[in-house]
Design an enzyme around this catalytic site. Structure first.
Site, PDB file in Angstrom:
ATOM      1  N   VAL A  10       0.865  -1.180   0.000  1.00 27.89           N
ATOM      2  CA  VAL A  10       0.000   0.000   0.000  1.00 27.89           C
ATOM      3  C   VAL A  10       0.901   1.229   0.000  1.00 27.89           C
ATOM      4  O   VAL A  10       1.998   1.205   0.546  1.00 27.89           O
ATOM      5  CB  VAL A  10      -0.982   0.027   1.194  1.00 27.89           C
ATOM      6  CG1 VAL A  10      -2.056  -1.044   1.040  1.00 27.89           C
ATOM      7  CG2 VAL A  10      -0.269  -0.131   2.523  1.00 27.89           C
ATOM      8  N   SER A  11       0.421   2.283  -0.615  1.00 28.14           N
ATOM      9  CA  SER A  11       1.267   3.464  -0.839  1.00 28.14           C
ATOM     10  C   SER A  11       1.462   4.350   0.380  1.00 28.14           C
ATOM     11  O   SER A  11       2.494   4.985   0.523  1.00 28.14           O
ATOM     12  CB  SER A  11       0.680   4.317  -1.964  1.00 28.14           C
ATOM     13  OG  SER A  11       0.640   3.574  -3.141  1.00 28.14           O
ATOM     14  N   THR A  12       0.461   4.419   1.242  1.00 32.59           N
ATOM     15  CA  THR A  12       0.576   5.328   2.378  1.00 32.59           C
ATOM     16  C   THR A  12       0.432   4.572   3.689  1.00 32.59           C
ATOM     17  O   THR A  12      -0.204   3.520   3.751  1.00 32.59           O
ATOM     18  CB  THR A  12      -0.487   6.447   2.328  1.00 32.59           C
ATOM     19  OG1 THR A  12      -1.787   5.853   2.409  1.00 32.59           O
ATOM     20  CG2 THR A  12      -0.374   7.259   1.058  1.00 32.59           C
ATOM     21  N   GLN A  15      -3.047   3.575   4.992  1.00 33.16           N
ATOM     22  CA  GLN A  15      -3.792   2.516   4.317  1.00 33.16           C
ATOM     23  C   GLN A  15      -3.452   1.186   4.981  1.00 33.16           C
ATOM     24  O   GLN A  15      -2.452   1.056   5.669  1.00 33.16           O
ATOM     25  CB  GLN A  15      -3.420   2.446   2.835  1.00 33.16           C
ATOM     26  CG  GLN A  15      -3.853   3.645   2.036  1.00 33.16           C
ATOM     27  CD  GLN A  15      -3.359   3.558   0.600  1.00 33.16           C
ATOM     28  OE1 GLN A  15      -2.231   3.179   0.342  1.00 33.16           O
ATOM     29  NE2 GLN A  15      -4.214   3.929  -0.327  1.00 33.16           N
TER      30      GLN A  15
END
Length: 193
Positions: A10-12, A15
């Site tokens: 996941v990017s952040t 998340q």
């Protein structure tokens, strides 16, 4: 002995990998993840994926949620999958099944290109939205969506938060509780002062 291995990204940091884990069904021998790692980073340079590469063996099956989890762009995805296949690893993509040599690699190449195009479209739309917001803000004092600034709205007056913390000798967490904001916000306000 072969193993079932899952990889999530996941990017952040805010998340969660839970949706990917749930979709893949669980029951894995090992799970690797990269949380807060941008999709713009090459797969081999991601800490979790790099760790996975040191542990995955011939005969293992790697399960991933989506094609774009496996690389930065279409070329990275294809080279990552090719390297795994050459190592004797089965790559299973949620909703697609196992990717094999030949036709499987061709399907993967097309899907990777589609993911790459979508990533570029999202960036173009985001850039266009920012440009429209800047233009509207410069001419009217508000963005095209009616906001007073381009950034995130201030949760509290930064100077007031910093002054209260200093006057009370309070910790970051105590200051955050007092103002009802996150410790990260307090740190950001303190760093800017």
């Amino acid at each position: 002995m072969s193993h079932r291995i899952a990889y999530y990204r996941v990017s952040t940091g805010d998340q969660s990998i839970d949706a990917q884990r749930h979709a893949l069904g669980g029951g894995f021998d090992q799970e690797f993840s990269d949380v807060g790692v941008s999709g713009s980073m090459l797969a081999k340079d991601r800490p979790g994926f790099a760790d996975l590469l040191t542990k995955i063996r011939t005969g293992d099956t790697l399960y991933i949620y989506a094609v774009d989890r496996l690389g930065r762009d279409a070329l990275d995805i294809q080279s990552t999958v090719r390297a795994l296949l050459e190592k004797g690893v089965t790559v299973e993509i949620h909703g697609l099944g196992p990717i094999g040599r030949g036709v499987g690699e061709l399907i993967l190449a097309v899907l990777a290109q589609v993911a790459d195009m979508e990533r570029r479209r999202i960036k173009e739309r985001t850039d266009a939205g920012r440009a429209a917001a800047r233009e509207a803000l410069a001419s009217t004092g508000r963005t095209h969506k009616g906001k007073e600034s381009l950034g995130r709205p201030m949760a509290q007056d930064a100077a007031q938060v910093v002054a209260w913390r200093k006057a009370n000798g309070a910790s970051i967490s105590a200051t955050a509780r007092h103002f009802g904001i996150s410790p990260a916000t307090v740190k950001r306000y303190a760093a800017a002062s």
